[in-house]
Motif scaffolding. Sequence first.
Motif, PDB file in Angstrom:
ATOM      1  N   UNK A   3      19.386  70.404 -92.713  1.00  0.00           N
ATOM      2  CA  UNK A   3      20.174  69.183 -92.522  1.00  0.00           C
ATOM      3  C   UNK A   3      20.889  69.141 -91.171  1.00  0.00           C
ATOM      4  N   UNK A   4      21.329  70.294 -90.668  1.00  0.00           N
ATOM      5  CA  UNK A   4      22.063  70.305 -89.400  1.00  0.00           C
ATOM      6  C   UNK A   4      21.164  69.938 -88.213  1.00  0.00           C
ATOM      7  N   UNK A   5      19.846  69.956 -88.429  1.00  0.00           N
ATOM      8  CA  UNK A   5      18.901  69.579 -87.375  1.00  0.00           C
ATOM      9  C   UNK A   5      18.325  68.187 -87.638  1.00  0.00           C
ATOM     10  N   UNK A   6      19.159  67.314 -88.243  1.00  0.00           N
ATOM     11  CA  UNK A   6      18.663  65.982 -88.593  1.00  0.00           C
ATOM     12  C   UNK A   6      18.174  65.202 -87.372  1.00  0.00           C
ATOM     13  N   UNK A   7      18.871  65.302 -86.271  1.00  0.00           N
ATOM     14  CA  UNK A   7      18.448  64.559 -85.082  1.00  0.00           C
ATOM     15  C   UNK A   7      17.041  64.980 -84.648  1.00  0.00           C
ATOM     16  N   UNK A   8      16.802  66.279 -84.628  1.00  0.00           N
ATOM     17  CA  UNK A   8      15.473  66.770 -84.245  1.00  0.00           C
ATOM     18  C   UNK A   8      14.423  66.325 -85.247  1.00  0.00           C
ATOM     19  N   UNK A   9      14.760  66.362 -86.523  1.00  0.00           N
ATOM     20  CA  UNK A   9      13.817  65.902 -87.549  1.00  0.00           C
ATOM     21  C   UNK A   9      13.482  64.427 -87.366  1.00  0.00           C
ATOM     22  N   UNK A  10      14.479  63.633 -87.065  1.00  0.00           N
ATOM     23  CA  UNK A  10      14.262  62.193 -86.921  1.00  0.00           C
ATOM     24  C   UNK A  10      13.369  61.879 -85.729  1.00  0.00           C
ATOM     25  N   UNK A  11      13.654  62.473 -84.584  1.00  0.00           N
ATOM     26  CA  UNK A  11      12.871  62.147 -83.388  1.00  0.00           C
ATOM     27  C   UNK A  11      11.453  62.698 -83.475  1.00  0.00           C
ATOM     28  N   UNK A  12      11.229  63.741 -84.292  1.00  0.00           N
ATOM     29  CA  UNK A  12       9.901  64.326 -84.411  1.00  0.00           C
ATOM     30  C   UNK A  12       9.133  63.833 -85.637  1.00  0.00           C
ATOM     31  N   UNK A  13       9.743  62.938 -86.420  1.00  0.00           N
ATOM     32  CA  UNK A  13       9.043  62.349 -87.555  1.00  0.00           C
ATOM     33  C   UNK A  13       8.867  63.290 -88.724  1.00  0.00           C
ATOM     34  N   UNK A  14       9.949  64.014 -89.090  1.00  0.00           N
ATOM     35  CA  UNK A  14       9.890  64.972 -90.182  1.00  0.00           C
ATOM     36  C   UNK A  14      11.097  64.785 -91.109  1.00  0.00           C
ATOM     37  N   UNK A  15      11.075  65.551 -92.198  1.00  0.00           N
ATOM     38  CA  UNK A  15      12.156  65.487 -93.175  1.00  0.00           C
ATOM     39  C   UNK A  15      13.073  66.697 -93.087  1.00  0.00           C
ATOM     40  N   UNK A  16      14.320  66.457 -93.485  1.00  0.00           N
ATOM     41  CA  UNK A  16      15.275  67.493 -93.857  1.00  0.00           C
ATOM     42  C   UNK A  16      15.471  67.393 -95.367  1.00  0.00           C
ATOM     43  N   UNK A  17      16.120  68.359 -96.005  1.00  0.00           N
ATOM     44  CA  UNK A  17      16.378  68.221 -97.442  1.00  0.00           C
ATOM     45  C   UNK A  17      17.136  66.947 -97.805  1.00  0.00           C
TER      46      UNK A  17
END
Length: 255
Positions: free
Chosen positions: A187-201
């Motif tokens: 969850x703390x890497x939400x920004x990276x997940x969003x820009x790379x098109x992936x999910x966090x928990x």
Amino acid sequence: MELRVIGCHGGETPRHRTCAFVVDDILAIDAGSLTSGLEVKDQARLEACLVSHAHLDHIRDLATIADNRCQLGCPPLVIAGTRETLRTLKKHFFNNVLWPDFAVIPSAGQPTIQYLELKPERPTPVAGRLVRAVHVTHTIDASAFVIEGDGGAIAYSGDTGPTERLWEVLNQQQDLRALLMEVSFPNREQRLATVSGHHTPQTLALELQKFRAPRDLPTMLYHIKPVFQAEVERECAALKGLNLEVLQLMDHFVL
């Protein structure tokens, strides 16, 4: 329907392999580790490989499995994907620069690979199963797959962040036995997940609420980044009202 996990991670180390799954020993889903994780005899048994998108961690071992199967004299391996994904493979991968064009090796009449275009949401026979490609939200053209066999259906999300059409399709699907669902970052890497098109928990939990009965959907998690494996697993274990299992290398399921 049997499912074998050959690779299920979002990166690679000696203990982690990128995404590749095999259904009933003959249908592969993505090819991140088909040769690093399968014996040659098992590589030769494959009839087709579904390719969700053209990022390297999902296509890399198409190169080496084509080489191996050519030497073995195997029948052509069907590589199935959307028009854009196949176009990318032809132009940037099997292009006689990065890798030989095995669609004409050893000859055009006896190729090592054959391409099969999957038109979005149109059921298409592939290796004795019916497959539908469903567009999902990623940084390039990417698809989920719904795979139907005699024993029911399974779904594979491919790489995706929050998306909509997949859930509309799955909510209409009869006899859905399991969903293979990506989650990549904590969850703390939400920004990276969003820009790379992936999910966090946290986005995974919101996404699964779009399914009509999330607790009843066996959801098998894959694509966790090795650096964040323990953290993502802890955060997923804390989610309530869902039916989650983190996949491990060489898991084997009868669905």
